[in-house]
Structure formats: C-alpha cells, structure tokens
Design a protein around this motif. Structure first.
Motif, mmCIF file in Angstrom:
data_model
loop_
_atom_site.group_PDB
_atom_site.id
_atom_site.type_symbol
_atom_site.label_atom_id
_atom_site.label_comp_id
_atom_site.label_asym_id
_atom_site.label_seq_id
_atom_site.Cartn_x
_atom_site.Cartn_y
_atom_site.Cartn_z
ATOM 1 N N ASP A 33 0.805 -1.226 0.000
ATOM 2 C CA ASP A 33 0.000 0.000 0.000
ATOM 3 C C ASP A 33 0.833 1.270 0.000
ATOM 4 O OD1 ASP A 33 -2.365 -1.428 -0.006
ATOM 5 O OD2 ASP A 33 -2.637 -1.308 2.169
ATOM 6 N N ASP A 34 2.018 1.244 0.646
ATOM 7 C CA ASP A 34 2.785 2.472 0.832
ATOM 8 C C ASP A 34 4.196 2.441 0.254
ATOM 9 O OD1 ASP A 34 3.687 0.583 2.606
ATOM 10 O OD2 ASP A 34 3.942 1.982 4.268
ATOM 11 N N ARG A 35 4.558 1.337 -0.408
ATOM 12 C CA ARG A 35 5.923 1.241 -0.948
ATOM 13 C C ARG A 35 6.005 0.126 -1.989
ATOM 14 N NH1 ARG A 35 5.325 -0.887 3.728
ATOM 15 N NH2 ARG A 35 5.964 -3.001 4.204
ATOM 16 N N VAL A 36 7.092 0.172 -2.751
ATOM 17 C CA VAL A 36 7.394 -0.871 -3.734
ATOM 18 C C VAL A 36 8.845 -1.279 -3.520
ATOM 19 C CG1 VAL A 36 7.649 -1.386 -6.182
ATOM 20 C CG2 VAL A 36 5.722 -0.001 -5.408
ATOM 21 N N SER A 37 9.079 -2.571 -3.372
ATOM 22 C CA SER A 37 10.441 -3.076 -3.200
ATOM 23 C C SER A 37 10.836 -3.889 -4.431
ATOM 24 C CB SER A 37 10.543 -3.958 -1.958
ATOM 25 O OG SER A 37 10.294 -3.193 -0.800
ATOM 26 N N VAL A 38 12.067 -3.668 -4.881
ATOM 27 C CA VAL A 38 12.628 -4.397 -6.016
ATOM 28 C C VAL A 38 13.775 -5.240 -5.470
ATOM 29 C CG1 VAL A 38 13.719 -4.182 -8.277
ATOM 30 C CG2 VAL A 38 12.016 -2.494 -7.563
ATOM 31 N N VAL A 39 13.727 -6.544 -5.723
ATOM 32 C CA VAL A 39 14.710 -7.473 -5.159
ATOM 33 C C VAL A 39 15.352 -8.272 -6.291
ATOM 34 C CG1 VAL A 39 15.063 -9.406 -3.568
ATOM 35 C CG2 VAL A 39 13.274 -7.714 -3.095
ATOM 36 N N GLN A 40 16.684 -8.384 -6.235
ATOM 37 C CA GLN A 40 17.408 -9.214 -7.195
ATOM 38 C C GLN A 40 18.576 -9.887 -6.473
ATOM 39 O OE1 GLN A 40 19.424 -7.315 -10.576
ATOM 40 N NE2 GLN A 40 18.717 -9.009 -11.854
ATOM 41 N N PHE A 41 18.774 -11.162 -6.751
ATOM 42 C CA PHE A 41 19.895 -11.902 -6.170
ATOM 43 C C PHE A 41 21.171 -11.490 -6.883
ATOM 44 C CE2 PHE A 41 22.703 -15.631 -6.004
ATOM 45 C CZ PHE A 41 22.788 -15.780 -4.631
ATOM 46 N N ASP A 42 22.222 -11.203 -6.091
ATOM 47 C CA ASP A 42 23.529 -10.848 -6.639
ATOM 48 C C ASP A 42 24.441 -12.065 -6.507
ATOM 49 O OD1 ASP A 42 25.978 -9.822 -7.389
ATOM 50 O OD2 ASP A 42 26.131 -8.423 -5.719
ATOM 51 N N GLN A 46 26.464 -13.257 -3.303
ATOM 52 C CA GLN A 46 25.581 -14.308 -2.785
ATOM 53 C C GLN A 46 24.544 -13.758 -1.809
ATOM 54 O OE1 GLN A 46 25.617 -17.843 -3.649
ATOM 55 N NE2 GLN A 46 26.619 -16.806 -5.348
ATOM 56 N N THR A 47 24.054 -12.537 -2.084
ATOM 57 C CA THR A 47 23.021 -11.918 -1.257
ATOM 58 C C THR A 47 21.938 -11.329 -2.150
ATOM 59 O OG1 THR A 47 24.154 -9.779 -1.249
ATOM 60 C CG2 THR A 47 24.656 -11.288 0.563
ATOM 61 N N GLU A 48 20.793 -11.066 -1.542
ATOM 62 C CA GLU A 48 19.735 -10.355 -2.251
ATOM 63 C C GLU A 48 19.942 -8.861 -2.071
ATOM 64 O OE1 GLU A 48 15.835 -13.192 -2.432
ATOM 65 O OE2 GLU A 48 15.921 -11.702 -0.850
ATOM 66 N N VAL A 49 19.774 -8.120 -3.137
ATOM 67 C CA VAL A 49 19.861 -6.665 -3.097
ATOM 68 C C VAL A 49 18.427 -6.141 -3.157
ATOM 69 C CG1 VAL A 49 20.724 -4.623 -4.275
ATOM 70 C CG2 VAL A 49 22.087 -6.720 -4.262
ATOM 71 N N VAL A 50 18.081 -5.264 -2.204
ATOM 72 C CA VAL A 50 16.723 -4.741 -2.113
ATOM 73 C C VAL A 50 16.758 -3.227 -2.247
ATOM 74 C CG1 VAL A 50 14.651 -4.548 -0.686
ATOM 75 C CG2 VAL A 50 16.068 -6.614 -0.549
ATOM 76 N N VAL A 51 15.911 -2.706 -3.113
ATOM 77 C CA VAL A 51 15.715 -1.259 -3.236
ATOM 78 C C VAL A 51 14.239 -1.008 -2.953
ATOM 79 C CG1 VAL A 51 15.751 0.716 -4.793
ATOM 80 C CG2 VAL A 51 17.538 -1.029 -4.954
ATOM 81 N N THR A 52 13.949 -0.110 -1.997
ATOM 82 C CA THR A 52 12.568 0.208 -1.653
ATOM 83 C C THR A 52 12.265 1.644 -2.049
ATOM 84 O OG1 THR A 52 12.616 -1.352 0.192
ATOM 85 C CG2 THR A 52 10.883 0.304 0.225
ATOM 86 N N LEU A 53 11.172 1.816 -2.785
ATOM 87 C CA LEU A 53 10.739 3.131 -3.260
ATOM 88 C C LEU A 53 9.419 3.506 -2.609
ATOM 89 C CD1 LEU A 53 11.216 2.397 -7.061
ATOM 90 C CD2 LEU A 53 12.770 3.705 -5.648
ATOM 91 N N SER A 54 9.274 4.786 -2.264
ATOM 92 C CA SER A 54 7.964 5.265 -1.835
ATOM 93 C C SER A 54 7.089 5.363 -3.085
ATOM 94 C CB SER A 54 8.086 6.637 -1.166
ATOM 95 O OG SER A 54 8.435 7.623 -2.133
ATOM 96 N N LEU A 55 5.790 5.494 -2.900
ATOM 97 C CA LEU A 55 4.908 5.618 -4.058
ATOM 98 C C LEU A 55 5.188 6.895 -4.837
ATOM 99 C CD1 LEU A 55 1.562 4.201 -2.641
ATOM 100 C CD2 LEU A 55 3.404 3.033 -3.867
ATOM 101 N N SER A 56 5.615 7.950 -4.137
ATOM 102 C CA SER A 56 5.985 9.196 -4.802
ATOM 103 C C SER A 56 7.215 8.981 -5.694
ATOM 104 C CB SER A 56 6.259 10.279 -3.758
ATOM 105 O OG SER A 56 6.710 11.457 -4.367
ATOM 106 N N GLN A 57 8.212 8.274 -5.176
ATOM 107 C CA GLN A 57 9.405 7.976 -5.979
ATOM 108 C C GLN A 57 9.051 7.102 -7.181
ATOM 109 O OE1 GLN A 57 11.648 6.331 -2.656
ATOM 110 N NE2 GLN A 57 13.219 7.900 -2.975
ATOM 111 N N LEU A 58 8.133 6.169 -6.999
ATOM 112 C CA LEU A 58 7.712 5.305 -8.102
ATOM 113 C C LEU A 58 7.015 6.111 -9.194
ATOM 114 C CD1 LEU A 58 7.602 2.393 -9.128
ATOM 115 C CD2 LEU A 58 5.377 2.199 -8.004
ATOM 116 N N ARG A 59 6.155 7.061 -8.805
ATOM 117 C CA ARG A 59 5.498 7.938 -9.794
ATOM 118 C C ARG A 59 6.532 8.768 -10.550
ATOM 119 N NH1 ARG A 59 1.491 8.229 -5.771
ATOM 120 N NH2 ARG A 59 2.536 9.966 -4.778
ATOM 121 N N ASP A 60 7.528 9.294 -9.816
ATOM 122 C CA ASP A 60 8.591 10.071 -10.463
ATOM 123 C C ASP A 60 9.372 9.209 -11.450
ATOM 124 O OD1 ASP A 60 7.831 12.267 -8.982
ATOM 125 O OD2 ASP A 60 9.582 12.229 -7.655
ATOM 126 N N LEU A 61 9.681 7.986 -11.065
ATOM 127 C CA LEU A 61 10.405 7.078 -11.950
ATOM 128 C C LEU A 61 9.604 6.797 -13.216
ATOM 129 C CD1 LEU A 61 12.666 5.113 -12.705
ATOM 130 C CD2 LEU A 61 11.521 3.402 -11.271
#
Length: 79
Positions: A33-42, A46-61
């Motif tokens: 409801d309040d964020r979007v997370s993008v996850v990819q295994f590196d 050997q770890t997952e990389v997570v980037v979390t965006l607010s909905l405002s940042q997602l609209r800007d993107l």
C-alpha cells in the motif's frame, strides 16, 4: 516473461530474463500500500539486493522514463 501473484498485503511481480546469452537473475517486485520493493539476487556477493521506493518515488520514476534530460517536479492535481 513475468508472473503476477496477489498476496493479502501485496502484489508480487517476478520478471524473468529470457533475452540473449548473458541472462540476469530474476527480479521480484513487491507492491504494498505504501511502498514498492525491487529485489534481485547478486551472484557475486551471494546476497539479495533490495531497493525500496515510496509511491511518490515510483510515480517520479514512471514519469522520468518518458522525459528528456533535465530537472523536474511533478505536481499532483487536486481531486
């Protein structure tokens, strides 16, 4: 190729790379409801990389993908 799943608290989209010989790891996008997370295994670390965006940042993107070089501020219209 991609898949879409609906959990009780989020929508999960998985992007699967099918292009070319240099395939990348799958990307999982979890939209809440309040964020979007993008996850990819590196594989290097050997770890997952997570980037979390607010909905405002997602609209800007989303807007930035269709705009030329420059500096912008989106203003939401009153409803």
């Amino acid at each position: 190729m991609f898949t879409i799943e609906h959990d009780f608290d989020a929508t999960i989209i998985t992007l699967i790379d099918e292009g070319g010989p240099a395939l990348r790891e799958d990307i999982t996008i979890r939209a809440a409801d309040d964020r979007v997370s993008v996850v990819q295994f590196d594989p290097d670390s050997q770890t997952e990389v997570v980037v979390t965006l607010s909905l405002s940042q997602l609209r800007d993107l989303a807007a930035a993908l269709d705009l030329p070089e420059g500096s912008y501020r989106l203003v939401r219209k009153a409803q």
